[in-house]
Motif scaffolding. Sequence first.
Motif, PDB file in Angstrom:
ATOM      1  N   VAL A  36       0.842  -1.212   0.000  1.00 48.97           N
ATOM      2  CA  VAL A  36       0.000   0.000   0.000  1.00 48.97           C
ATOM      3  C   VAL A  36       0.871   1.254   0.000  1.00 48.97           C
ATOM      4  O   VAL A  36       0.390   2.342  -0.284  1.00 48.97           O
ATOM      5  CB  VAL A  36      -0.966   0.029   1.203  1.00 48.97           C
ATOM      6  CG1 VAL A  36      -2.000  -1.064   1.073  1.00 48.97           C
ATOM      7  CG2 VAL A  36      -0.233  -0.106   2.522  1.00 48.97           C
ATOM      8  N   ALA A  37       2.130   1.083   0.342  1.00 52.89           N
ATOM      9  CA  ALA A  37       3.083   2.199   0.266  1.00 52.89           C
ATOM     10  C   ALA A  37       4.497   1.627   0.308  1.00 52.89           C
ATOM     11  O   ALA A  37       4.718   0.533   0.849  1.00 52.89           O
ATOM     12  CB  ALA A  37       2.884   3.161   1.420  1.00 52.89           C
ATOM     13  N   ARG A  58      10.260   8.775  11.408  1.00 54.50           N
ATOM     14  CA  ARG A  58       8.876   8.721  11.887  1.00 54.50           C
ATOM     15  C   ARG A  58       8.780   7.970  13.213  1.00 54.50           C
ATOM     16  O   ARG A  58       8.057   8.355  14.118  1.00 54.50           O
ATOM     17  CB  ARG A  58       8.004   8.025  10.834  1.00 54.50           C
ATOM     18  CG  ARG A  58       6.521   8.242  11.023  1.00 54.50           C
ATOM     19  CD  ARG A  58       5.712   7.531   9.965  1.00 54.50           C
ATOM     20  NE  ARG A  58       6.023   7.961   8.620  1.00 54.50           N
ATOM     21  CZ  ARG A  58       6.692   7.252   7.722  1.00 54.50           C
ATOM     22  NH1 ARG A  58       7.129   6.033   8.029  1.00 54.50           N
ATOM     23  NH2 ARG A  58       6.940   7.716   6.527  1.00 54.50           N
ATOM     24  N   LYS A  87       3.406   4.715   9.233  1.00 61.79           N
ATOM     25  CA  LYS A  87       3.031   5.290   7.931  1.00 61.79           C
ATOM     26  C   LYS A  87       1.748   4.629   7.423  1.00 61.79           C
ATOM     27  O   LYS A  87       0.843   5.305   6.921  1.00 61.79           O
ATOM     28  CB  LYS A  87       4.161   5.070   6.922  1.00 61.79           C
ATOM     29  CG  LYS A  87       3.889   5.696   5.548  1.00 61.79           C
ATOM     30  CD  LYS A  87       5.025   5.415   4.589  1.00 61.79           C
ATOM     31  CE  LYS A  87       4.739   5.999   3.214  1.00 61.79           C
ATOM     32  NZ  LYS A  87       4.856   7.450   3.170  1.00 61.79           N
ATOM     33  N   ASP A 147      -1.225   6.008   9.153  1.00 62.68           N
ATOM     34  CA  ASP A 147      -1.572   7.339   8.621  1.00 62.68           C
ATOM     35  C   ASP A 147      -2.340   7.201   7.323  1.00 62.68           C
ATOM     36  O   ASP A 147      -3.328   7.902   7.092  1.00 62.68           O
ATOM     37  CB  ASP A 147      -0.290   8.163   8.376  1.00 62.68           C
ATOM     38  CG  ASP A 147       0.320   8.614   9.688  1.00 62.68           C
ATOM     39  OD1 ASP A 147      -0.378   8.529  10.707  1.00 62.68           O
ATOM     40  OD2 ASP A 147       1.489   9.027   9.684  1.00 62.68           O
ATOM     41  N   MET A 207       5.591  15.867   9.418  1.00 57.53           N
ATOM     42  CA  MET A 207       6.680  15.320   8.599  1.00 57.53           C
ATOM     43  C   MET A 207       6.197  15.131   7.167  1.00 57.53           C
ATOM     44  O   MET A 207       5.107  14.626   6.935  1.00 57.53           O
ATOM     45  CB  MET A 207       7.104  13.974   9.192  1.00 57.53           C
ATOM     46  CG  MET A 207       8.037  13.183   8.346  1.00 57.53           C
ATOM     47  SD  MET A 207       8.364  11.548   8.968  1.00 57.53           S
ATOM     48  CE  MET A 207       9.340  10.943   7.604  1.00 57.53           C
ATOM     49  N   GLU A 236       5.892  13.439   3.782  1.00 53.66           N
ATOM     50  CA  GLU A 236       5.931  12.014   3.435  1.00 53.66           C
ATOM     51  C   GLU A 236       6.288  11.824   1.966  1.00 53.66           C
ATOM     52  O   GLU A 236       5.912  12.649   1.122  1.00 53.66           O
ATOM     53  CB  GLU A 236       4.558  11.372   3.683  1.00 53.66           C
ATOM     54  CG  GLU A 236       4.136  11.334   5.136  1.00 53.66           C
ATOM     55  CD  GLU A 236       4.871  10.274   5.941  1.00 53.66           C
ATOM     56  OE1 GLU A 236       5.618   9.473   5.338  1.00 53.66           O
ATOM     57  OE2 GLU A 236       4.705  10.267   7.174  1.00 53.66           O
ATOM     58  N   ASP A 244       6.340   8.592  -1.018  1.00 52.76           N
ATOM     59  CA  ASP A 244       5.883   7.223  -1.271  1.00 52.76           C
ATOM     60  C   ASP A 244       6.392   6.797  -2.647  1.00 52.76           C
ATOM     61  O   ASP A 244       6.124   7.476  -3.639  1.00 52.76           O
ATOM     62  CB  ASP A 244       4.349   7.172  -1.217  1.00 52.76           C
ATOM     63  CG  ASP A 244       3.824   5.751  -1.345  1.00 52.76           C
ATOM     64  OD1 ASP A 244       4.647   4.814  -1.435  1.00 52.76           O
ATOM     65  OD2 ASP A 244       2.584   5.582  -1.353  1.00 52.76           O
ATOM     66  N   PHE A 245       7.113   5.699  -2.659  1.00 51.68           N
ATOM     67  CA  PHE A 245       7.689   5.234  -3.922  1.00 51.68           C
ATOM     68  C   PHE A 245       6.770   4.284  -4.685  1.00 51.68           C
ATOM     69  O   PHE A 245       7.163   3.768  -5.726  1.00 51.68           O
ATOM     70  CB  PHE A 245       9.043   4.538  -3.668  1.00 51.68           C
ATOM     71  CG  PHE A 245      10.203   5.485  -3.750  1.00 51.68           C
ATOM     72  CD1 PHE A 245      10.795   5.774  -4.964  1.00 51.68           C
ATOM     73  CD2 PHE A 245      10.678   6.124  -2.622  1.00 51.68           C
ATOM     74  CE1 PHE A 245      11.855   6.664  -5.039  1.00 51.68           C
ATOM     75  CE2 PHE A 245      11.735   7.002  -2.691  1.00 51.68           C
ATOM     76  CZ  PHE A 245      12.329   7.284  -3.908  1.00 51.68           C
ATOM     77  N   LEU A 246       5.608   4.051  -4.135  1.00 51.05           N
ATOM     78  CA  LEU A 246       4.691   3.174  -4.875  1.00 51.05           C
ATOM     79  C   LEU A 246       4.307   3.881  -6.183  1.00 51.05           C
ATOM     80  O   LEU A 246       3.708   4.949  -6.157  1.00 51.05           O
ATOM     81  CB  LEU A 246       3.437   2.908  -4.035  1.00 51.05           C
ATOM     82  CG  LEU A 246       2.643   1.646  -4.391  1.00 51.05           C
ATOM     83  CD1 LEU A 246       3.477   0.394  -4.228  1.00 51.05           C
ATOM     84  CD2 LEU A 246       1.383   1.556  -3.546  1.00 51.05           C
ATOM     85  N   TYR A 283       1.304   1.188 -10.599  1.00 49.80           N
ATOM     86  CA  TYR A 283       0.872   0.124  -9.701  1.00 49.80           C
ATOM     87  C   TYR A 283      -0.430   0.511  -8.997  1.00 49.80           C
ATOM     88  O   TYR A 283      -1.350  -0.303  -8.860  1.00 49.80           O
ATOM     89  CB  TYR A 283       1.961  -0.168  -8.669  1.00 49.80           C
ATOM     90  CG  TYR A 283       1.591  -1.315  -7.760  1.00 49.80           C
ATOM     91  CD1 TYR A 283       1.716  -2.628  -8.188  1.00 49.80           C
ATOM     92  CD2 TYR A 283       1.079  -1.084  -6.488  1.00 49.80           C
ATOM     93  CE1 TYR A 283       1.353  -3.682  -7.373  1.00 49.80           C
ATOM     94  CE2 TYR A 283       0.707  -2.126  -5.667  1.00 49.80           C
ATOM     95  CZ  TYR A 283       0.857  -3.424  -6.118  1.00 49.80           C
ATOM     96  OH  TYR A 283       0.484  -4.474  -5.308  1.00 49.80           O
ATOM     97  N   LYS A 284      -0.490   1.807  -8.563  1.00 49.30           N
ATOM     98  CA  LYS A 284      -1.715   2.276  -7.890  1.00 49.30           C
ATOM     99  C   LYS A 284      -2.908   2.184  -8.840  1.00 49.30           C
ATOM    100  O   LYS A 284      -3.982   1.710  -8.453  1.00 49.30           O
ATOM    101  CB  LYS A 284      -1.539   3.729  -7.427  1.00 49.30           C
ATOM    102  CG  LYS A 284      -0.583   3.886  -6.260  1.00 49.30           C
ATOM    103  CD  LYS A 284      -0.434   5.357  -5.914  1.00 49.30           C
ATOM    104  CE  LYS A 284       0.624   5.560  -4.865  1.00 49.30           C
ATOM    105  NZ  LYS A 284       0.946   6.972  -4.652  1.00 49.30           N
ATOM    106  N   ARG A 331      -3.901  -1.330  -9.279  1.00 45.78           N
ATOM    107  CA  ARG A 331      -4.684  -1.838  -8.141  1.00 45.78           C
ATOM    108  C   ARG A 331      -6.123  -1.357  -8.203  1.00 45.78           C
ATOM    109  O   ARG A 331      -7.069  -2.113  -7.932  1.00 45.78           O
ATOM    110  CB  ARG A 331      -4.051  -1.373  -6.826  1.00 45.78           C
ATOM    111  CG  ARG A 331      -2.962  -2.316  -6.339  1.00 45.78           C
ATOM    112  CD  ARG A 331      -2.404  -1.849  -5.031  1.00 45.78           C
ATOM    113  NE  ARG A 331      -3.430  -1.784  -4.010  1.00 45.78           N
ATOM    114  CZ  ARG A 331      -3.322  -1.082  -2.896  1.00 45.78           C
ATOM    115  NH1 ARG A 331      -2.239  -0.374  -2.674  1.00 45.78           N
ATOM    116  NH2 ARG A 331      -4.273  -1.083  -2.006  1.00 45.78           N
TER     117      ARG A 331
END
Lengths: 377, 213
Positions: free
Chosen positions: A170-171, A181, A363, A366, B1, B3, B5-7, B11-12, B15
């Motif tokens: 999912v990430a 974190r 993460k 979140d 912080m 963030e 995300d390397f996805l 791919y997303k 999905r």
Amino acid sequence: MFEIKNIFEFLKTNTSPIGLDISCNSVKMLQLRSQADKMAVVAADEIQLDAEVCDDEQSARDATVAAIKEILAKGRFQKRDVVSCLPGSKLIIKSLRLDAFEDQEIEKALNSGTIDRIGLNADTHEIRFFSAGSIKQGEEVKNEIILFAIEKEALRKHIEMLEEAGLTPVAIDTVPCALFRSLQRSLRRVADQEKANVFVEVGSSYTTMLIGKAGEIIFAKQIDIASEQINKQVASRLGIGIDDAIHLRSKLRSETESQEIEPATRQIVIDSMYSVIDELAREISLCFRYYSVTFRGQRPSHVVFAGGETYEQTLINALKRHLGIDIEVTEPLRGFDLSGVDFPADKRAMLCEWAVATGLCLKGMDIAERAVEHERN
Amino acid sequence: MREIDFLPDWYKHGRVEHRKYREFYVAIGLIVLVMVVWSVFANGRVAVVKAKNATLRNAKLIQTRGQAEYDSAQNQFYQMQAKQRMLDSVKSNMAVSNVLAEISHLLNGRVVLKKLEIKSEPLPSQNSAKNEIQVYSADSDKSKMFDNKVRYKIVLGGLAADAAQVAETINMLEMSDYFFQVIPGFSRNIPVGGRQVCEFELTCYLSNYVLKQ
């Protein structure tokens, strides 16, 4: 004012995706759950990989998949969603200084030849970045950018490996972000937020160095000196295999078992470790210097350490002496309800090797909370 | 912080597409399931209705056969009724032997009959549809209704010793319950074997019916 919704607050549970920390010599999986502001560990498991598989990428991949499947087969983890981190060997971290300050401007600047100059290609690399803050370079004000990149092919293989293991990503995070974190949870005081905090994680192949301020990462670096290099140095000096070197070092950590080792051998092991630790300390000092020069900040007074090598008191003492600052060992799962899991008794107090996995789970929580918020809206 | 995300997006999207496909196939599956359940239910209902239909068809067949038998019987009945009417129409309802016996009883030895005719003729009220005729049958004591609306006219012809004997004969016939409307046809004296006798002819009707208006 009493609100009816508070009655049902205790019923709200949020189980995180699995936090998957893959390193050269181990696979760690962790899952957390929050219920009414209380955090608990749902499941945690670790499988050590053979030292021989580290050198061959395919063998390491197969061993990792087998280890994940073995852990999942025990049935302790509730879902198959996973947040994993990219392997340190594939991750590229660069610091850049740009005139651009807005995200769109930064992207434009990167695509207009900047990333080519640092040896990256937008077609072959997946690139992410964030701003570390404004810095003065001479008379100009520049934007310090921390850039993370990985080859698209390596990323694709990583996703395929996760899917082959039966997981659904999912990430995908990086070790520095996950570590920050996780460790930032312990810095809730205003004083901690105002000063620069240094985090060091000595992993299996890489040591990750982070400097954060006001809840944001302002410096990140991966140093390719870690336990693997220490083990190799010990094995080389004593003329033994890597596994024997690991075994010897683990015996040295135990007060009772260390007496069984000959003093001469013990001295060779310690000397071997020192030679690597000297190098590591020098790299960490350079990072301090970079921070002091770039951000005009004072040299940090203490460092928070994480990672499996933190149990090595010899290493901690040596670094303390070399760096001349206080070293604090983190407890990433402090305050968590651990009654549901069975950690080894000798490590239960610290559990500092679970820092990255904890950060990955947080993460995931979140993401889940954002998804719930998104659905509500 | 902040963030990262390397996805990757592919791919997303994959999905999301995969989830959409899965939802689509689940929806299709549910529809197929509903259709199968509905089909099974409908087939069940159709089978029940078919069975009822078959039962009704059998009942109808049986009823049709019964109806045919009933119709056949009714036809036979009507035919027999027609025959009965035909027989009634041709039946005289009159016992000739009884009439002859009565005449023999009424006439004495001074009267010789040469002629005796019994004729049927329509009743005077035959044209009136409202008239009912009750005819007394000689076969039974009970009176019966007959469709043959005829009456019997009896013509007597013969020789009597004298005219008084003719008159007595008329009187005897009038007195009898068998006859009525006795009408003399003629009466004349004629010589027979050197003696004067009276030749006569009488007409009367057989009194075996009552005409009701």
